[in-house]
Design a protein around this motif. Sequence first.
Motif, mmCIF file in Angstrom:
data_model
loop_
_atom_site.group_PDB
_atom_site.id
_atom_site.type_symbol
_atom_site.label_atom_id
_atom_site.label_comp_id
_atom_site.label_asym_id
_atom_site.label_seq_id
_atom_site.Cartn_x
_atom_site.Cartn_y
_atom_site.Cartn_z
ATOM 1 N N LYS A 209 0.357 -0.741 -6.163
ATOM 2 C CA LYS A 209 0.070 0.006 -5.003
ATOM 3 C C LYS A 209 -1.472 -0.472 -4.643
ATOM 4 O O LYS A 209 -2.355 -0.490 -5.470
ATOM 5 C CB LYS A 209 0.100 1.566 -5.294
ATOM 6 N N SER B 211 9.536 3.391 1.051
ATOM 7 C CA SER B 211 8.606 4.038 -0.018
ATOM 8 C C SER B 211 8.730 3.557 -1.286
ATOM 9 O O SER B 211 9.622 2.830 -1.712
ATOM 10 C CB SER B 211 9.306 5.697 -0.069
ATOM 11 N N TYR C 217 -3.738 -2.562 -1.244
ATOM 12 C CA TYR C 217 -3.744 -3.614 -0.257
ATOM 13 C C TYR C 217 -4.479 -4.908 -0.764
ATOM 14 O O TYR C 217 -5.392 -5.101 -1.682
ATOM 15 C CB TYR C 217 -4.763 -3.201 0.940
ATOM 16 N N PRO D 228 0.884 -1.375 0.021
ATOM 17 C CA PRO D 228 0.074 0.138 -0.062
ATOM 18 C C PRO D 228 0.821 1.290 0.055
ATOM 19 O O PRO D 228 0.239 2.372 -0.332
ATOM 20 C CB PRO D 228 -0.814 0.048 1.198
ATOM 21 N N TRP D 229 1.820 1.163 0.317
ATOM 22 C CA TRP D 229 3.019 2.152 0.544
ATOM 23 C C TRP D 229 2.387 3.454 1.408
ATOM 24 O O TRP D 229 2.341 4.588 0.919
ATOM 25 C CB TRP D 229 3.446 2.787 -1.002
ATOM 26 N N GLU D 230 1.785 3.049 2.313
ATOM 27 C CA GLU D 230 1.435 3.935 3.305
ATOM 28 C C GLU D 230 2.174 4.008 4.553
ATOM 29 O O GLU D 230 2.330 2.717 5.080
ATOM 30 C CB GLU D 230 -0.144 3.844 3.695
ATOM 31 N N HIS D 231 2.627 5.077 5.155
ATOM 32 C CA HIS D 231 3.241 5.022 6.426
ATOM 33 C C HIS D 231 2.631 4.414 7.575
ATOM 34 O O HIS D 231 1.514 4.719 7.631
ATOM 35 C CB HIS D 231 3.876 6.493 6.656
#
Length: 133
Positions: free
Chosen positions: A49, A31, A51, A11-14
């Motif tokens: 990108k 990242s 889930y 997902p490239w979410e922090h």
Amino acid sequence: DPTVTVHCIDPWEHAAWMDKVKAEFDAPDLSPEVFAENVKDCPNITQHKGYSPKDFLDWSEPVDLFFDDAVHTNPIFLENLQHWGKLVKSGGIVSGHDFDPNHYDIMTEVSRLAKRWKTELHVLGAVWWIKKP
């Protein structure tokens, strides 16, 4: 091998755990840009990108090898096994990481899948794999 396509999903979410990994191991930022830089000499790697499995429910391309090292608890782990397992070709491999007592859902679901498929479960360290009949 340049004849193989590797699809990587994230997902490239922090998330807070990333800061801990970065600090503990002096790791680079997690990242899409760092990932792309790390695999720039591998043109056969495709970055997605999203889930898994919810953002890839319309995926229909057969899979030779599925490796899971994402969410280690149910229901998401089981959903990943069910979704990608049905797309793995006969003779293909379903595999992943963290087969250990700290990850009960992984040990349970992987063992159930091996039993359902009537195939042997292999474990080396914390890496597991099953060959689809």
